[in-house]
Scaffold this active site. Structure first.
Site, mmCIF file in Angstrom:
data_model
loop_
_atom_site.group_PDB
_atom_site.id
_atom_site.type_symbol
_atom_site.label_atom_id
_atom_site.label_comp_id
_atom_site.label_asym_id
_atom_site.label_seq_id
_atom_site.Cartn_x
_atom_site.Cartn_y
_atom_site.Cartn_z
ATOM 1 N N GLU A 49 -14.773 17.907 0.974
ATOM 2 C CA GLU A 49 -14.521 16.526 1.392
ATOM 3 C C GLU A 49 -15.822 15.775 1.656
ATOM 4 O OE1 GLU A 49 -11.870 14.926 1.117
ATOM 5 O OE2 GLU A 49 -10.654 16.666 0.614
ATOM 6 N N TYR A 132 -10.721 9.842 7.631
ATOM 7 C CA TYR A 132 -10.180 10.403 6.393
ATOM 8 C C TYR A 132 -10.391 11.920 6.337
ATOM 9 C CZ TYR A 132 -10.159 12.010 1.636
ATOM 10 O OH TYR A 132 -9.929 12.769 0.529
ATOM 11 N N ASP A 150 -7.170 7.772 0.899
ATOM 12 C CA ASP A 150 -8.455 7.500 0.247
ATOM 13 C C ASP A 150 -8.249 6.333 -0.729
ATOM 14 O OD1 ASP A 150 -7.061 8.536 -1.879
ATOM 15 O OD2 ASP A 150 -8.561 10.030 -2.442
ATOM 16 N N CYS A 202 -1.500 6.736 -11.540
ATOM 17 C CA CYS A 202 -1.624 5.323 -11.128
ATOM 18 C C CYS A 202 -3.097 4.929 -11.185
ATOM 19 C CB CYS A 202 -1.060 5.162 -9.711
ATOM 20 S SG CYS A 202 -0.803 3.452 -9.244
ATOM 21 N N CYS A 209 3.128 4.365 -15.647
ATOM 22 C CA CYS A 209 4.317 4.286 -14.789
ATOM 23 C C CYS A 209 5.474 5.138 -15.317
ATOM 24 C CB CYS A 209 4.772 2.837 -14.645
ATOM 25 S SG CYS A 209 3.489 1.792 -13.945
ATOM 26 N N CYS A 212 5.457 8.386 -13.643
ATOM 27 C CA CYS A 212 5.183 8.384 -12.200
ATOM 28 C C CYS A 212 6.428 8.795 -11.398
ATOM 29 C CB CYS A 212 4.740 6.990 -11.775
ATOM 30 S SG CYS A 212 4.442 6.865 -10.011
ATOM 31 N N CYS A 218 8.924 1.648 -7.191
ATOM 32 C CA CYS A 218 7.660 0.886 -7.137
ATOM 33 C C CYS A 218 7.891 -0.597 -7.438
ATOM 34 C CB CYS A 218 6.671 1.467 -8.142
ATOM 35 S SG CYS A 218 5.120 0.573 -8.174
HETATM 36 S S1 SF4 Z 1 5.093 3.165 -10.823
HETATM 37 FE FE1 SF4 Z 1 3.852 2.155 -9.296
HETATM 38 S S2 SF4 Z 1 2.864 3.806 -8.204
HETATM 39 FE FE2 SF4 Z 1 3.643 4.661 -10.099
HETATM 40 S S3 SF4 Z 1 1.975 4.500 -11.596
HETATM 41 FE FE3 SF4 Z 1 3.192 2.651 -11.809
HETATM 42 S S4 SF4 Z 1 2.192 1.191 -10.452
HETATM 43 FE FE4 SF4 Z 1 1.494 3.200 -9.848
#
Ligand code: SF4
Length: 353
Positions: A49, A132, A150, A202, A209, A212, A218
């Site tokens: 870290e 952090y 972060d 992301c 997305c 994701c 989202c």
């Molecule tokens: S869905 Fe939202 S959190 Fe996921 S990659 Fe796309 S913008 Fe990022």
């Protein structure tokens, strides 16, 4: 804002993704490794870290391996001379971190019996350990339900919620939002999972997305303006400072001196320089000699300013009445020379070795 059942679903989706697709990193103990009885080593996690602040994983990882080989335990690091630690740190930049690393190792060894404290509040008392890092060690190594935020996490959360406030003001808002999603059962995995989503899915310019785990929830994805987040305050221009660097050469060696402990690059080695000023300072030679100016100057970017140094080299015959010592040109690697002065020496008119 989501309901409790939605939050439960989001945590489950994220952790399932992490179990399958989270990154394997040398200091990380993956869920399948934990099932084999392995647990994270707080010393190794702390080292990673500190090294990875302001440094990319590919650049920082060889240093992590090197330090663990040289100093397998926190006691070994504490017992090492600071000068050696700074020398091995050279190239990672931000040398205050290396000095704090050493101080912290000494404190953990002397005041905590060589064991890292197990709570965020105790970890925060260690030199160089901020919010952090303390959260990360507490969550990953000791399962404390604290959320890790972060730059990657900031990006994910700001998109997930379409946080309108610009960074850095939005940090407190993002921190709160991230905490509401943190998984109380697997806080370390949750934190690492969001960081991994930020680092691999992301991404700043081209978020994927469709892969994701949080796409379903989202808000930026729904609207289609993902890359507008996080919002940022307009950047202030970085000021430029100017100075001269003086490279003195004799018998295949260069004159190096140690910088003051306090301040920028504290305790590191350097060649003599003028002051670094907003306007180019007048040329005042440290010794009289036939000085040759290098064709190009050195440019180096620090966090708060850019430095431009003209580089002047002179061969001298007499011993010097200056602080410092001669270092053979082939021995620079064994000195705690920051990148700035490696650049200066790279531009200097040095004899071939
Ligand atoms: S869905 Fe939202 S959190 Fe996921 S990659 Fe796309 S913008 Fe990022």
């Amino acid at each position: 804002m989501w309901t409790d059942p939605q939050i439960t679903e989001m945590r489950a989706a994220l952790l399932a993704w992490y179990d399958q697709q989270g990154r394997t990193l040398p200091w990380r103990v993956r869920p399948e490794d934990r099932a084999q009885g392995l647990s994270p080593n707080p010393y190794a996690v702390w080292l990673s870290e500190i090294m990875l602040q302001q440094t990319t994983i590919p650049h920082g990882t060889p240093y992590w391996f090197k330090f663990l080989e040289l100093y397998p335990t926190v006691q070994d690091l504490a017992a090492a001379p600071l000068d050696d630690v700074l020398t091995h740190w050279a190239g990672l930049g931000y040398y205050a971190r290396a000095r704090n690393l050493h101080k912290c190792a000494i404190l953990v060894t002397e005041a905590y019996g060589g064991e890292f404290p197990e709570t965020k509040s105790e970890l925060l008392k260690l030199p160089g350990v901020g919010d952090y890092t303390a959260s990360t060690i507490a969550a990953i190594c000791f399962n404390e339900p604290t959320s890790i935020v972060d730059g990657n996490v900031e990006r994910v959360i700001s998109r997930l919620h379409r946080v309108e406030a610009p960074l850095p003001k939005a940090k407190a808002i993002i921190r709160k939002l991230a905490a509401t999603l943190a998984d109380p059962e697997r806080p370390g995995d949750y934190g690492q999972a969001v960081m991994d989503v930020g680092a691999t899915v992301c991404t700043p310019r081209t978020p994927a997305c469709e892969t994701c785990p949080w796409a379903h929830w989202c808000q930026a994805h729904r609207v289609g303006d993902m890359t507008d987040f996080p919002k940022k305050s307009p950047k202030k221009e970085r000021p430029v400072r100017h100075g001269h660097a003086f490279v003195l050469v004799r018998d295949g060696a260069v004159w190096l001196r140690r910088r003051d402990e306090a301040g920028l690059l504290g305790g590191m080695m350097e060649v003599p320089t003028s002051a670094w000023a907003d306007d180019m300072p007048p040329l005042e030679w440290p010794v009289s000699a036939d000085w040759i100016r290098s064709a190009t100057d050195v440019r180096h970017v620090f966090t708060h300013f850019e430095l431009r140094l003209s580089v002047h080299t002179a061969q001298i015959a007499d011993p010097l009445d200056l602080e410092g010592r001669w270092v053979d040109i082939g021995d620079f690697e064994n000195e705690a020379l920051p990148s700035l002065f490696k650049k200066v020496l790279g531009k200097a008119n040095l004899p071939q070795t």
